[in-house]
Motif scaffolding. Sequence first.
Motif, PDB file in Angstrom:
ATOM      1  N   ALA A 227      -7.464   7.551   3.390  1.00 44.46           N
ATOM      2  CA  ALA A 227      -8.789   8.044   3.030  1.00 44.46           C
ATOM      3  C   ALA A 227      -8.761   9.557   3.148  1.00 44.46           C
ATOM      4  O   ALA A 227      -8.251  10.104   4.134  1.00 44.46           O
ATOM      5  N   GLU A 232      -6.764  13.478  -4.811  1.00 45.66           N
ATOM      6  CA  GLU A 232      -5.754  12.437  -4.666  1.00 45.66           C
ATOM      7  C   GLU A 232      -4.355  12.945  -4.950  1.00 45.66           C
ATOM      8  O   GLU A 232      -3.383  12.199  -4.812  1.00 45.66           O
ATOM      9  N   MET A 245      -8.146   6.043  -0.968  1.00 49.20           N
ATOM     10  CA  MET A 245      -9.596   6.028  -1.135  1.00 49.20           C
ATOM     11  C   MET A 245     -10.108   7.460  -1.032  1.00 49.20           C
ATOM     12  O   MET A 245      -9.650   8.233  -0.187  1.00 49.20           O
ATOM     13  N   TYR A 249     -16.859   7.214   0.854  1.00 48.95           N
ATOM     14  CA  TYR A 249     -16.829   5.884   0.252  1.00 48.95           C
ATOM     15  C   TYR A 249     -17.910   5.047   0.919  1.00 48.95           C
ATOM     16  O   TYR A 249     -18.360   5.339   2.034  1.00 48.95           O
ATOM     17  N   GLN A 253     -16.963  -0.303  -1.460  1.00 49.00           N
ATOM     18  CA  GLN A 253     -15.639   0.183  -1.822  1.00 49.00           C
ATOM     19  C   GLN A 253     -14.609  -0.197  -0.761  1.00 49.00           C
ATOM     20  O   GLN A 253     -13.489  -0.600  -1.076  1.00 49.00           O
ATOM     21  N   LEU A 254     -14.986  -0.067   0.487  1.00 51.30           N
ATOM     22  CA  LEU A 254     -14.082  -0.439   1.571  1.00 51.30           C
ATOM     23  C   LEU A 254     -13.743  -1.926   1.522  1.00 51.30           C
ATOM     24  O   LEU A 254     -12.580  -2.313   1.675  1.00 51.30           O
ATOM     25  N   VAL A 257     -11.231  -2.668  -1.300  1.00 52.68           N
ATOM     26  CA  VAL A 257      -9.860  -2.258  -0.954  1.00 52.68           C
ATOM     27  C   VAL A 257      -9.214  -3.285  -0.021  1.00 52.68           C
ATOM     28  O   VAL A 257      -8.057  -3.682  -0.212  1.00 52.68           O
TER      29      VAL A 257
END
Length: 262
Positions: A227, A232, A245, A249, A253-254, A257
């Motif tokens: 994270a 990225e 990630m 977030y 979203q978590l 994943v």
Amino acid sequence: MATQDWSRSELGPQDGWPHALRLVLDVMLNTPLPMLLMWGRQQIMLFNQAYASSAGSANATAPGGATPTVPPSAWSWNPQAIERAWNGQSLVFPRQPLKLWRDGRMAETNFDLHYTPVRDASGAVAGILCTLAPASAPPLSTAAANDGQLRILVVEDNQDAQYLVCEMLRAFGHEVSAVADGEAALEVLAGASYDVLFSDVSLPGMSGVELGRQALQRQPQLRVVFASGYSESLTAHLDFPAVSMQKPYDIEQLQRVLNSLR
């Protein structure tokens, strides 16, 4: 070995070969897994038929025996790792993607790469044997396999962010431990097994990327999730498998994943 054509080899007459070379070639040529051996710092390359068929170039013919003009991808993908093998370390890199030339085009295939130093009579590393095993699926722990619970190690130096992500993960039913830096995380991993390493990229001291690399060497079954509040690009060219990630977030979203890791 007597049935192989060594006429193209740069090794010289067989009666002058050291015992270690004879032994590792005998193992390699009688193994169904793709294997290649780099012998000496001049990097004479030898390989078995399985390697020639699945990972070699179109004109690769076992047993090889010449120093390649262009090193194969199993040899060139990570020079730092290869140097560590020359220094005597046995290394494993699970699910490593390699670019191979197949059917007239470049294709990417995942392998578990095993690098084994081969020592001569004096104990010095004289070569490195590389085995390309089929890529393993990341196994879940017994608890995770039974009820979906994961053992997750969170590494986050911001205490507020650490508290929030741990509370979200516990709300999902997972078992969570947390530390604030990479060095502490490695100490925890030395004493316990985890399913997931959930780490910030920017940490005090050791970076999250270097932590992920070392953590996978200790526990190859780990799934790594990064994270970061930065671009990225920090995790775009990793030499190991990981999920990234972007901060901030949300809980959905978590959850997505974590579901993708099962």
